[in-house]
Design an enzyme around this catalytic site. Structure first.
Site, short mmCIF file in Angstrom:
data_model
loop_
_atom_site.label_atom_id
_atom_site.label_comp_id
_atom_site.label_asym_id
_atom_site.label_seq_id
_atom_site.Cartn_x
_atom_site.Cartn_y
_atom_site.Cartn_z
N ASP A 111 -34.41 31.69 -90.60
CA ASP A 111 -33.84 32.41 -91.74
C ASP A 111 -32.52 31.78 -92.18
O ASP A 111 -32.19 31.76 -93.37
CB ASP A 111 -33.64 33.89 -91.39
N CYS B 33 -37.76 38.82 -102.22
CA CYS B 33 -36.95 38.65 -101.00
C CYS B 33 -35.90 39.75 -100.91
O CYS B 33 -35.81 40.48 -99.93
CB CYS B 33 -36.31 37.27 -101.01
N TYR C 200 -36.39 43.43 -98.60
CA TYR C 200 -35.45 43.69 -97.50
C TYR C 200 -34.68 44.99 -97.72
O TYR C 200 -34.35 45.69 -96.75
CB TYR C 200 -34.47 42.52 -97.31
N TYR D 68 -28.80 45.78 -94.03
CA TYR D 68 -29.72 45.84 -95.17
C TYR D 68 -29.86 47.26 -95.74
O TYR D 68 -30.20 47.42 -96.91
CB TYR D 68 -31.10 45.27 -94.79
N GLU E 73 -43.22 36.24 -98.05
CA GLU E 73 -42.40 37.11 -97.20
C GLU E 73 -43.23 37.57 -95.99
O GLU E 73 -42.76 37.54 -94.85
CB GLU E 73 -41.91 38.34 -97.98
C1 LIG Z 1 -37.19 35.28 -95.43
C2 LIG Z 1 -36.13 36.19 -95.94
N1 LIG Z 1 -36.39 36.97 -96.98
C3 LIG Z 1 -35.44 37.78 -97.45
C4 LIG Z 1 -34.18 37.81 -96.89
C5 LIG Z 1 -33.13 38.73 -97.39
N2 LIG Z 1 -32.09 38.10 -98.13
C6 LIG Z 1 -31.89 36.79 -98.25
S1 LIG Z 1 -30.54 36.45 -99.21
C7 LIG Z 1 -30.25 38.03 -99.48
C8 LIG Z 1 -29.10 38.48 -100.31
C9 LIG Z 1 -29.54 39.07 -101.63
O1 LIG Z 1 -29.86 38.22 -102.60
C10 LIG Z 1 -31.18 38.80 -98.80
C11 LIG Z 1 -31.21 40.22 -98.77
C12 LIG Z 1 -33.94 36.97 -95.81
N3 LIG Z 1 -32.72 36.96 -95.21
N4 LIG Z 1 -34.92 36.18 -95.35
#
Ligand SMILES: Cc1ncc(C[n+]2csc(CCO)c2C)c(N)n1
Length: 219
Positions: A44, A135, A139, A165, A207
């Site tokens: 990640d 994404c 989350y 989150y 995802e």
């Molecule tokens: C595979 C994967 N998918 C989603 C996220 C969540 N995420 C990534 S950047 C961000 C900030 C908002 O734009 C958020 C919530 C992650 N970490 N990894």
């Protein structure tokens, strides 16, 4: 119906599979193997750099200065804020940034980020937000659902991840992206909408694949 409501409904069955995924459930009940979480964290962290690059395409492609600022602020927020949680966990697990960069991205990870980057390169601001939104939004929903499990947010290890989150700051950041998607899609044709839906649903599939990659320790 709002564009984002249509997008949400199109991706809903895939999101439900994410919620039901053993990796996500394992964070919720605290049973997730540390080894799997560590693999997720490493992958990640690499993912986030490319994710920030997708927003950076938005800075290049936006015509409106206000939109440029929005994309730019997101690049900054990811490189600074989003990575803080990762760095805190890396410190707890004794992982350095050098060790992360020595790791090869799993193909599920690489395919996902390269898909987003190709959508961003070929499209405009609306396609970029469509690529980013599943994404961010999934989350936000996962964080909320996990935080609703009694005791989950107080778990000594996974609690911090859930709280970050489910927290108000993160939820607000996501709400702003949802609103931006609706703004950018305003007045689009059905064919243009279909392209946004295709991107949003494909990223939702990626995802789900990312959870599976972490769960199976895909190398
Ligand atoms: C595979 C994967 N998918 C989603 C996220 C969540 N995420 C990534 S950047 C961000 C900030 C908002 O734009 C958020 C919530 C992650 N970490 N990894």
């Amino acid at each position: 119906m709002k564009t984002t409501q249509r997008l949400y409904e199109a991706a809903h069955p895939i999101w439900e599979q994410c919620h039901a995924h053993p990796f996500v459930r394992g964070i919720g009940d605290g049973s997730l193997d540390l080894e799997k979480f560590q693999w997720f964290l490493l992958q990640d962290y690499l993912y986030l750099f490319d994710y920030a690059r997708v927003f950076a395409y938005g800075v290049v492609k936006a015509r409106d200065p206000e939109l440029m600022r929005t994309f730019s602020a997101n690049v900054d927020a990811i490189l600074g804020g989003e990575m803080k949680v990762h760095r805190a966990y890396m410190a707890r697990l004794g992982i350095t940034e050098e060790q992360v960069f020595a790791v090869q991205p799993a193909l599920s990870n690489l395919s996902y980020t390269h898909y987003m980057l190709s959508c961003a390169a070929a499209g405009g601001p609306a396609e970029i937000i469509a690529a980013i939104l599943s994404c961010s939004w999934s989350y936000a929903e996962i964080g909320q659902r996990l935080a609703a499990i009694p005791g989950a947010a107080d778990h000594p290890f996974y609690g911090e991840w859930i709280r970050s989150y489910a927290g108000e700051d993160y939820q607000k950041t996501n709400d702003a992206l949802v609103e931006l998607m609706d703004q950018l899609a305003e007045g689009c044709t059905e064919a243009e909408y279909r392209r946004l839906e295709e991107i949003f649903v494909n990223c939702s599939r990626y995802e789900l694949g990312f959870w599976e990659m972490a769960w199976t320790l895909e190398r």
